[in-house]
Motif scaffolding. Structure first.
Motif, PDB file in Angstrom:
ATOM      1  N   LEU A  80       0.862  -1.244   0.137  1.00 53.35           N
ATOM      2  CA  LEU A  80       0.110  -0.012  -0.139  1.00 53.35           C
ATOM      3  C   LEU A  80       1.023   1.102   0.070  1.00 53.35           C
ATOM      4  O   LEU A  80       0.644   2.156  -0.708  1.00 53.35           O
ATOM      5  N   ALA A  81       1.903   1.145   0.771  1.00 52.14           N
ATOM      6  CA  ALA A  81       2.945   2.504   0.733  1.00 52.14           C
ATOM      7  C   ALA A  81       3.475   2.673  -0.597  1.00 52.14           C
ATOM      8  O   ALA A  81       3.566   3.628  -1.149  1.00 52.14           O
ATOM      9  N   ALA A  82       3.907   1.504  -1.568  1.00 55.89           N
ATOM     10  CA  ALA A  82       4.422   1.689  -2.725  1.00 55.89           C
ATOM     11  C   ALA A  82       3.556   2.381  -3.485  1.00 55.89           C
ATOM     12  O   ALA A  82       3.805   3.204  -4.287  1.00 55.89           O
ATOM     13  N   PHE A  83       2.234   2.021  -3.452  1.00 55.10           N
ATOM     14  CA  PHE A  83       1.242   2.526  -4.585  1.00 55.10           C
ATOM     15  C   PHE A  83       0.953   3.988  -4.091  1.00 55.10           C
ATOM     16  O   PHE A  83       0.670   4.647  -5.161  1.00 55.10           O
ATOM     17  N   ALA A  84       0.819   4.270  -2.895  1.00 50.80           N
ATOM     18  CA  ALA A  84       0.651   5.385  -2.354  1.00 50.80           C
ATOM     19  C   ALA A  84       1.545   6.561  -3.077  1.00 50.80           C
ATOM     20  O   ALA A  84       1.259   7.829  -3.533  1.00 50.80           O
ATOM     21  N   LEU A  85       2.833   6.173  -2.527  1.00 53.88           N
ATOM     22  CA  LEU A  85       3.988   6.900  -3.338  1.00 53.88           C
ATOM     23  C   LEU A  85       4.060   7.112  -4.656  1.00 53.88           C
ATOM     24  O   LEU A  85       4.064   8.280  -5.443  1.00 53.88           O
ATOM     25  N   ALA A  86       3.769   6.033  -5.515  1.00 55.63           N
ATOM     26  CA  ALA A  86       3.561   5.835  -6.919  1.00 55.63           C
ATOM     27  C   ALA A  86       2.647   6.756  -7.565  1.00 55.63           C
ATOM     28  O   ALA A  86       2.499   7.611  -8.417  1.00 55.63           O
ATOM     29  N   SER A  87       1.397   6.770  -6.888  1.00 53.03           N
ATOM     30  CA  SER A  87       0.385   7.554  -7.236  1.00 53.03           C
ATOM     31  C   SER A  87       0.633   8.929  -7.188  1.00 53.03           C
ATOM     32  O   SER A  87       0.072   9.603  -8.008  1.00 53.03           O
ATOM     33  N   VAL A  88       1.132   9.420  -6.161  1.00 54.99           N
ATOM     34  CA  VAL A  88       1.421  10.993  -5.946  1.00 54.99           C
ATOM     35  C   VAL A  88       2.455  11.234  -6.959  1.00 54.99           C
ATOM     36  O   VAL A  88       2.162  12.569  -7.715  1.00 54.99           O
ATOM     37  N   VAL A 274      -7.664  17.529 -13.950  1.00 49.76           N
ATOM     38  CA  VAL A 274      -7.224  17.182 -12.547  1.00 49.76           C
ATOM     39  C   VAL A 274      -8.408  16.386 -11.763  1.00 49.76           C
ATOM     40  O   VAL A 274      -7.778  15.496 -11.112  1.00 49.76           O
ATOM     41  N   ARG A 275      -9.529  16.609 -11.997  1.00 49.34           N
ATOM     42  CA  ARG A 275     -10.484  15.874 -11.388  1.00 49.34           C
ATOM     43  C   ARG A 275     -10.500  14.359 -11.800  1.00 49.34           C
ATOM     44  O   ARG A 275     -10.687  13.384 -10.863  1.00 49.34           O
ATOM     45  N   GLY A 276     -10.359  13.997 -12.934  1.00 49.51           N
ATOM     46  CA  GLY A 276     -10.254  12.786 -13.448  1.00 49.51           C
ATOM     47  C   GLY A 276      -9.004  11.996 -13.085  1.00 49.51           C
ATOM     48  O   GLY A 276      -8.946  11.015 -12.776  1.00 49.51           O
ATOM     49  N   ASN A 277      -7.952  13.016 -12.968  1.00 56.42           N
ATOM     50  CA  ASN A 277      -6.630  12.257 -12.517  1.00 56.42           C
ATOM     51  C   ASN A 277      -6.503  12.077 -11.024  1.00 56.42           C
ATOM     52  O   ASN A 277      -6.116  10.911 -10.527  1.00 56.42           O
ATOM     53  N   VAL A 278      -7.479  12.774 -10.127  1.00 59.49           N
ATOM     54  CA  VAL A 278      -7.401  12.613  -8.726  1.00 59.49           C
ATOM     55  C   VAL A 278      -8.244  11.333  -8.490  1.00 59.49           C
ATOM     56  O   VAL A 278      -7.893  10.538  -7.671  1.00 59.49           O
ATOM     57  N   ILE A 279      -9.427  11.186  -9.126  1.00 66.62           N
ATOM     58  CA  ILE A 279     -10.228   9.864  -8.824  1.00 66.62           C
ATOM     59  C   ILE A 279      -9.329   8.863  -9.589  1.00 66.62           C
ATOM     60  O   ILE A 279      -9.526   7.622  -8.973  1.00 66.62           O
ATOM     61  N   GLY A 280      -8.834   8.942 -10.668  1.00 70.15           N
ATOM     62  CA  GLY A 280      -8.497   7.970 -11.253  1.00 70.15           C
ATOM     63  C   GLY A 280      -6.918   7.371 -11.125  1.00 70.15           C
ATOM     64  O   GLY A 280      -6.705   6.225 -11.170  1.00 70.15           O
ATOM     65  N   ILE A 281      -6.167   8.239 -10.295  1.00 67.68           N
ATOM     66  CA  ILE A 281      -4.806   7.937  -9.925  1.00 67.68           C
ATOM     67  C   ILE A 281      -4.743   7.551  -8.504  1.00 67.68           C
ATOM     68  O   ILE A 281      -4.754   6.228  -8.460  1.00 67.68           O
ATOM     69  N   PRO A 282      -4.671   8.521  -7.793  1.00 65.22           N
ATOM     70  CA  PRO A 282      -4.435   8.225  -6.292  1.00 65.22           C
ATOM     71  C   PRO A 282      -5.525   7.342  -5.689  1.00 65.22           C
ATOM     72  O   PRO A 282      -5.296   6.199  -5.064  1.00 65.22           O
ATOM     73  N   LEU A 283      -6.747   7.598  -5.881  1.00 65.33           N
ATOM     74  CA  LEU A 283      -7.718   6.914  -5.228  1.00 65.33           C
ATOM     75  C   LEU A 283      -8.220   5.378  -5.988  1.00 65.33           C
ATOM     76  O   LEU A 283      -8.114   4.380  -5.403  1.00 65.33           O
TER      77      LEU A 283
END
Length: 502
Positions: A80-88, A274-283
């Motif tokens: 989970l930490a690896a994907f959280a960092l990568a998503s940012v 921005v909205r599409g990326n926020v939902i589509g990448i980090p979340l």
């Protein structure tokens, strides 16, 4: 979608482009498909950007990579930490790249002209296109393997068609491959709007299927999962693996980071991106990571084995209707990923290389045919080809990104003369020296050499996962140091031209 009277042959209705500029516009550089998108052609909202990631993140290849982290010893929290960092990191990179497409309205081969010149831009477009065509064939093959397994499960009599070999594929394998190959070609023949509609259909199907699969496995494992393999990584080794995993996840998207403008050129606004990326990448990526740890942790609790792909679990579904539904969802997902990541890029690259002979539809046919004749299953089964040829080409994408981003954001401050992107006038802003920007080439070559060495030479194995970052940072620094901003940005009436096709 059909051709509209008055539009060039092969043009899809609804894909409206801007005028080509002034009389200096070159027919070699300007075609209908390469022209900037006009405001009325910008139909991609936040949901469309989200569906792009909802499909691509959940690809079978990505699941195999992520589940492999569990097998390597990362526990649930490490994954989970690896994907959280990568998503940012990906959110930042893809948003910057997406803004470039929205402002200019141009596809990647044209965007590359800003930094590399009107002729030099063919280099990054060709590299991106070659990598994409190879992976188009490989992904189609992987989806066809799922289809073949489903057909045998539903109709055991077909097993006989899977026992022979012709050019490395069985008869059933050829039938499955050609069926999916033709389906993708049909979708692409209707243009980007049909791809957008297919994504809108495939995304919720994918998310619901993967969530249902995870819930089913969680129930099978009596409501709990293993948090790690028997000998998990700890301390420094764990954190190094987390950083390497995050870096490799960004590398996987190194292709998309380059040509995200192929899609955001049709975005309605920066806010949509921005909205599409926020939902589509980090979340969405954290949702993906949760699915991964549930699938792998539940299976490990059940029998002590780590799966290699969701298809391993799908094949164990006892109900034939559910098995068929899950398999078809995985196939639909793989097709969506292929269209997005591996079909659009070579189409635009081919149009750029042969503007007088190819349009979107014809370039799609050429890309598909090349993806077939290379017999991709043989490429996939050859570690040398995948690691050295495709890995080496992939290492070039970081330096290309570094040059393009440094030129656009650091030196030009996003001030772009769009009409000059289509002009062969020697006085044009992007003509440079005979159409090539020597500064961009001078920054790209040494950075690319270093990136390829880091990626492929065994001595640098520990740093291989960071080769994309090494190449991108070196190229950006080199370019910023040697580029003469005053010589590159030509002022008109004391003010740089900034033309956005909106």
């Amino acid at each position: 979608m059909t051709a509209v009277e008055g539009m060039p042959p092969g043009t899809a209705a609804g894909d409206t482009r801007a005028d080509g500029g002034d009389g200096a516009t070159s027919s070699v550089l300007y075609t209908y498909d390469l022209a900037p998108t006009k405001k009325q052609g910008r139909r991609w909202g936040a949901y469309n950007v989200f569906t792009l990631w909802a499909n691509d993140v959940h690809s079978l290849g990505n699941y195999a990579f992520a589940i492999g982290l569990f097998a390597l010893g990362l526990n649930v929290w490490g994954i989970l930490a690896a994907f959280a960092l990568a998503s940012v990191l990906l959110f930042l990179l893809l948003t910057l790249s997406g803004f470039m497409g929205h402002k200019t309205g141009v596809p990647f081969p044209v965007m590359s002209r800003i930094a590399f010149g009107i002729r030099g831009a063919k280099i990054p477009a060709a590299v991106r296109g070659i990598v994409a065509i190879a992976w188009f064939g490989i992904q189609t093959y992987l989806a066809s393997a799922v289809l073949s397994a489903l057909l045998i499960a539903m109709f055991p009599g077909l097993r006989g068609l899977d026992s022979n070999s012709l050019l490395g594929q069985s008869t059933l394998g050829w039938i499955s491959f050609l069926s999916l190959w033709a389906l993708q070609l049909l979708i692409v023949s209707y243009g980007m709007q049909m791809i957008r509609r297919y994504m809108a259909f495939a995304a919720p199907t994918t998310l619901i299927t993967m969530l249902a699969l995870a819930v089913w496995m969680f129930v099978r494992a009596d409501g709990s999962i293993s948090l790690s393999v028997d000998a998990p990584l700890t301390g420094g080794a764990m954190w190094l693996q987390i950083l390497q995993a995050a870096a490799l996840w960004v590398v996987i998207y190194g292709t998309f980071v380059l040509n995200f403008c192929d899609f955001t050129r049709s975005a309605r606004s920066r806010g949509s991106i921005v909205r599409g990326n926020v939902i589509g990448i980090p979340l969405n990526m954290l949702f993906f990571a949760v699915i991964v740890v549930v699938l792998s942790g539940a299976q490990f609790k059940l029998d002590g084995h780590v799966i290699t792909s969701p298809t391993d679990i799908v094949r164990t579904i006892p109900n034939m209707v559910l098995l068929a539904t899950a398999s078809l969802a995985l196939i639909a997902l793989t097709v969506a990923v292929n269209l997005l990541a591996n079909f659009v890029a070579p189409i635009y690259a081919l149009i750029d290389l042969f503007p007088r002979r190819l349009n979107f539809r014809r370039a799609g046919v050429v890309s598909a045919v090349v993806g077939l004749v290379i017999l991709p299953w043989n490429l996939y089964n050859s570690p040398i080809v995948v690691n050295y040829f495709l890995g080496g080409l992939g290492a070039l994408l970081g330096p290309l990104f570094g040059v393009i981003m440094a030129d656009y954001w650091l030196l030009r401050k996003s001030r772009i003369n769009v009409p000059d992107l289509y002009s062969e006038d020697p006085q044009g802003e992007y003509h440079y020296s005979r159409g090539f920007n020597p500064r961009a080439v001078a920054a790209f070559v040494p950075a690319a050499a270093v990136a390829v060495v880091v990626a492929l030479v065994p001595f640098f194995h520990a740093a291989a996962g960071f080769s994309w970052f090494v190449g991108a940072l070196l190229a950006a620094v080199f370019y910023a140091l040697i580029a003469d901003r005053g010589a590159q940005i030509r002022d008109v009436d004391g003010e740089s031209i900034a033309v956005a096709a909106e």
